[in-house]
Write a protein that holds these residues in place. Sequence first.
Motif, PDB file in Angstrom:
ATOM      1  N   ILE A 170       5.153   5.584   9.853  1.00  0.00           N
ATOM      2  CA  ILE A 170       4.412   6.645   9.158  1.00  0.00           C
ATOM      3  C   ILE A 170       3.220   6.044   8.427  1.00  0.00           C
ATOM      4  CG2 ILE A 170       4.550   8.348   7.290  1.00  0.00           C
ATOM      5  CD1 ILE A 170       7.494   8.764   8.066  1.00  0.00           C
ATOM      6  N   VAL A 171       3.450   4.928   7.746  1.00  0.00           N
ATOM      7  CA  VAL A 171       2.367   4.274   6.999  1.00  0.00           C
ATOM      8  C   VAL A 171       1.253   3.845   7.959  1.00  0.00           C
ATOM      9  CG1 VAL A 171       1.775   2.272   5.593  1.00  0.00           C
ATOM     10  CG2 VAL A 171       3.887   3.526   5.143  1.00  0.00           C
ATOM     11  N   THR A 187      11.749   0.923  10.103  1.00  0.00           N
ATOM     12  CA  THR A 187      10.780   1.141  11.185  1.00  0.00           C
ATOM     13  C   THR A 187      10.115   2.502  11.072  1.00  0.00           C
ATOM     14  OG1 THR A 187      12.357  -0.047  12.540  1.00  0.00           O
ATOM     15  CG2 THR A 187      10.473   0.889  13.664  1.00  0.00           C
ATOM     16  N   ALA A 188      10.935   3.526  10.829  1.00  0.00           N
ATOM     17  CA  ALA A 188      10.384   4.877  10.746  1.00  0.00           C
ATOM     18  C   ALA A 188       9.379   4.970   9.600  1.00  0.00           C
ATOM     19  CB  ALA A 188      11.514   5.875  10.552  1.00  0.00           C
ATOM     20  N   ALA A 189       9.733   4.397   8.460  1.00  0.00           N
ATOM     21  CA  ALA A 189       8.848   4.466   7.292  1.00  0.00           C
ATOM     22  C   ALA A 189       7.525   3.771   7.575  1.00  0.00           C
ATOM     23  CB  ALA A 189       9.542   3.835   6.082  1.00  0.00           C
ATOM     24  N   LEU A 226      12.844  11.281   6.656  1.00  0.00           N
ATOM     25  CA  LEU A 226      11.444  10.838   6.785  1.00  0.00           C
ATOM     26  C   LEU A 226      10.754  11.559   7.939  1.00  0.00           C
ATOM     27  CD1 LEU A 226      11.543   6.978   6.300  1.00  0.00           C
ATOM     28  CD2 LEU A 226      10.948   8.740   4.650  1.00  0.00           C
ATOM     29  N   GLN A 270      16.452   8.188   7.425  1.00  0.00           N
ATOM     30  CA  GLN A 270      15.351   8.055   8.393  1.00  0.00           C
ATOM     31  C   GLN A 270      14.999   9.412   8.998  1.00  0.00           C
ATOM     32  OE1 GLN A 270      14.142   5.168   8.192  1.00  0.00           O
ATOM     33  NE2 GLN A 270      15.873   4.004   7.411  1.00  0.00           N
ATOM     34  N   VAL A 317      -0.980   6.571   9.163  1.00  0.00           N
ATOM     35  CA  VAL A 317      -2.013   6.940   8.189  1.00  0.00           C
ATOM     36  C   VAL A 317      -3.120   5.887   8.177  1.00  0.00           C
ATOM     37  CG1 VAL A 317      -2.459   7.289   5.736  1.00  0.00           C
ATOM     38  CG2 VAL A 317      -0.431   8.286   6.794  1.00  0.00           C
ATOM     39  N   TRP A 333       0.819  -1.209   0.000  1.00  0.00           N
ATOM     40  CA  TRP A 333       0.000   0.000   0.000  1.00  0.00           C
ATOM     41  C   TRP A 333       0.859   1.268   0.000  1.00  0.00           C
ATOM     42  CZ3 TRP A 333      -1.853   3.656   3.856  1.00  0.00           C
ATOM     43  CH2 TRP A 333      -2.955   4.385   3.400  1.00  0.00           C
ATOM     44  N   MET A 334       2.007   1.169   0.651  1.00  0.00           N
ATOM     45  CA  MET A 334       2.968   2.268   0.640  1.00  0.00           C
ATOM     46  C   MET A 334       3.342   2.607  -0.805  1.00  0.00           C
ATOM     47  SD  MET A 334       6.311   2.262   3.015  1.00  0.00           S
ATOM     48  CE  MET A 334       7.398   1.129   2.191  1.00  0.00           C
ATOM     49  N   THR A 377       8.980   7.195   2.133  1.00  0.00           N
ATOM     50  CA  THR A 377       9.054   5.950   2.912  1.00  0.00           C
ATOM     51  C   THR A 377       9.357   4.767   2.000  1.00  0.00           C
ATOM     52  OG1 THR A 377       6.680   5.521   2.740  1.00  0.00           O
ATOM     53  CG2 THR A 377       7.417   6.795   4.651  1.00  0.00           C
ATOM     54  N   PHE A 417       4.860   9.267   1.287  1.00  0.00           N
ATOM     55  CA  PHE A 417       4.909   7.823   1.028  1.00  0.00           C
ATOM     56  C   PHE A 417       5.963   7.476  -0.012  1.00  0.00           C
ATOM     57  CE2 PHE A 417       1.224   5.348   2.897  1.00  0.00           C
ATOM     58  CZ  PHE A 417       1.080   6.215   3.962  1.00  0.00           C
ATOM     59  N   PHE A 462      17.405   4.779  14.017  1.00  0.00           N
ATOM     60  CA  PHE A 462      16.721   6.072  14.119  1.00  0.00           C
ATOM     61  C   PHE A 462      17.128   6.814  15.392  1.00  0.00           C
ATOM     62  CE2 PHE A 462      13.015   8.602  15.451  1.00  0.00           C
ATOM     63  CZ  PHE A 462      12.934   9.464  14.374  1.00  0.00           C
ATOM     64  N   THR A 484      12.694   2.387   2.181  1.00  0.00           N
ATOM     65  CA  THR A 484      12.535   0.957   2.457  1.00  0.00           C
ATOM     66  C   THR A 484      13.133   0.095   1.349  1.00  0.00           C
ATOM     67  OG1 THR A 484      10.444   1.588   3.491  1.00  0.00           O
ATOM     68  CG2 THR A 484      10.832  -0.738   3.225  1.00  0.00           C
ATOM     69  N   MET A 506      -5.608   9.528  -0.763  1.00  0.00           N
ATOM     70  CA  MET A 506      -5.822   9.340   0.663  1.00  0.00           C
ATOM     71  C   MET A 506      -7.276   9.508   1.066  1.00  0.00           C
ATOM     72  SD  MET A 506      -2.853   8.653   1.622  1.00  0.00           S
ATOM     73  CE  MET A 506      -3.345   8.545   3.311  1.00  0.00           C
ATOM     74  N   ASN A 522      18.468   1.234   9.124  1.00  0.00           N
ATOM     75  CA  ASN A 522      17.183   1.411   9.794  1.00  0.00           C
ATOM     76  C   ASN A 522      17.286   2.242  11.067  1.00  0.00           C
ATOM     77  OD1 ASN A 522      14.500   1.038  10.314  1.00  0.00           O
ATOM     78  ND2 ASN A 522      14.729  -0.995  11.174  1.00  0.00           N
ATOM     79  N   MET A 548       7.148   8.139  15.680  1.00  0.00           N
ATOM     80  CA  MET A 548       6.702   8.434  14.321  1.00  0.00           C
ATOM     81  C   MET A 548       5.186   8.336  14.180  1.00  0.00           C
ATOM     82  SD  MET A 548       9.467   9.305  12.970  1.00  0.00           S
ATOM     83  CE  MET A 548       9.457   9.314  11.202  1.00  0.00           C
TER      84      MET A 548
END
Lengths: 277, 329
Positions: B145-146, B140-142, A230, A227, B149, A28-29, A248, A245, A211, A252, A40, A209, B257
């Motif tokens: 965020i998803v 994880t951060a990404a 983001l 990160q 939403v 979905w991302m 993100t 998105f 953060f 990813t 959205m 990854n 996040m």
Amino acid sequence: MTRLWSASRLTYLALILSAALSIFPIYWMFVVASRTSDAMGQVPPPLTPGGNLGANIARLFDNTDAYFLTGLINSTIVAVTVTVSVVFFSTLAGFAFAKLRFGGRNALLLAIVATMMVPTQLGVIPLYLLMTKLNWNDRLPAVIVPALVTGFGVFMMRQYAGQAVSTELIEAARMDGCNTARIYWNVVLPALRPAAAVLGLLTFMTTWNDFLWPYAVLNDPENPTVQLSLRALSDGYYQDMSQVFTGTAIATLPLLLVFVVFGRQIIGGIMEGAVKA
Amino acid sequence: MAVQLDARPPVAPAPRHTRPTRGVRLSRFDTKYSPYLYIAPFFLLFGVFGAYPLAYTFWVSLHDWDLLGAEHPFIGLDNYSQLLADPDFWHSVVNTLGIFVISTVPQLLAALWLANLLNRQLRARTTWRMAVLVPNVTSTAAVAIVFAVLFGREFGMINWLLDHVGISAIDWKANRFAAWVAISTMVDWRWTGYNALIFLAAMQAIPRDLYESASIDGAGRARQFWSITVPLLKPTIVFAVIISTIGGLQLFTEPRMFNSGTNAIRGGPLRESQTVTMYMFENAFAPHYNFGYGSAIAWLLFALIAVVAAINVLLLRRLGGGARKEVSR
């Protein structure tokens, strides 16, 4: 016996459901990343990719709040440097602990295992003060240098070296006049390659990854890791969700690519580590 | 070694008086001291960037240590006593424990179930394993965020789905318990597959004839699962629980996040989802920059993790026989 272990239709149904739940948020991302922000608000939500990915990427890289390109470059530098270093030092120390005799070996190994138990949070504040003293705040060494070795890596390599490198081979190499450094380079390192690859993959993914520590120490918005880009994107006042998105998804993507190519090794590493632990 | 066939005593070799050559001395030095050279990088780097900060955190926590202040007066345990009387701190502790419990329990149960599924004779084995592990290898951060939403109040997909079964829209960020559930969902999503693979590895080490004889004795699949699989998996379950405890009580990226905007570090306007680590950040860095207070929070978090891990181990011990299998490995 065979009937007991065979998979029924229900098994496959449950697995399909689990797999779908696992993959859906990622899928979905990418859907939202390839559409306009109207996606959205749509009811029902769109479930197929649109044709807006290119425009979103262009907008993302132009966004002066996120410094996304800098973030990508920085994260690549950090993750590659840390991975090479962790693999090198872990194989080196792992070899010494598994195959060489020296005083205090067990106590030192125990100390390394103990370091694995300590939460990272505990060191964040003094580490920050240390970085201020070294004048590394807001700069990449602050993120790279504390991550150059891990207790986990040393322990993992020690476990693997114990069984993968035969003592006879090392003795034979010594007879042939190899010093210990040559033995490490020509005998041990090749034998450790499979486990070193898994360690490298896991380290790369963890570092990419990460953060918490970058968030603490890299406060300059113009010099983020991906990160942190983001975070800047999602904390922005505008709600350009397709752009967020896209960010993100791009952040990813390297992890997913590594996983698609090396998934089998990563799974093997996790399962092997579990049994040995 | 040669076998001596005659009865005479062996001839002693002539004693050598030659001094060791440079090469021999070098190689002796090599075998004796080079191991320390190989482990030194770890201890040097870890000493400076791992062990020293650890001890120093405690030292800082005993001071009134403001980033902007020139002096850092020693105040003993004042930070700790102030912290123990700080309602916001306890609020974050309850949040952390709440999120931990409602994420870990379903997660480990689901992982056991999933591992049991994956332990059958499956077509495309590796594909299934990869599919359940893929959440673990995302950013994880990404993903937070998803999920933020997905859990949106107005246009979130979760509320849209709930609407179909007659549940009216939930304000996931403004309701404390709902925020816990949303964050737990992210944690579960990320870690269930990983734990399932760990359990699967342990399940594959269980000898199959155990199941065979149980089957002959008339035990069904469910009975076998609870009477053979789960008890033999106990060491691995203990391992997974401890790893989940350490990770779960340190939770930071997901709740941070999940909340966005300028005050996201507070975990929502009324600190609905602020974890202990977030509270430490709020105090140690922007906006307060009170390193002494932040360090005290870090140490109490460490204590909390130790206590919860110990309770978990005790509880698991009670569940049945000792965890001998692991010790013997």
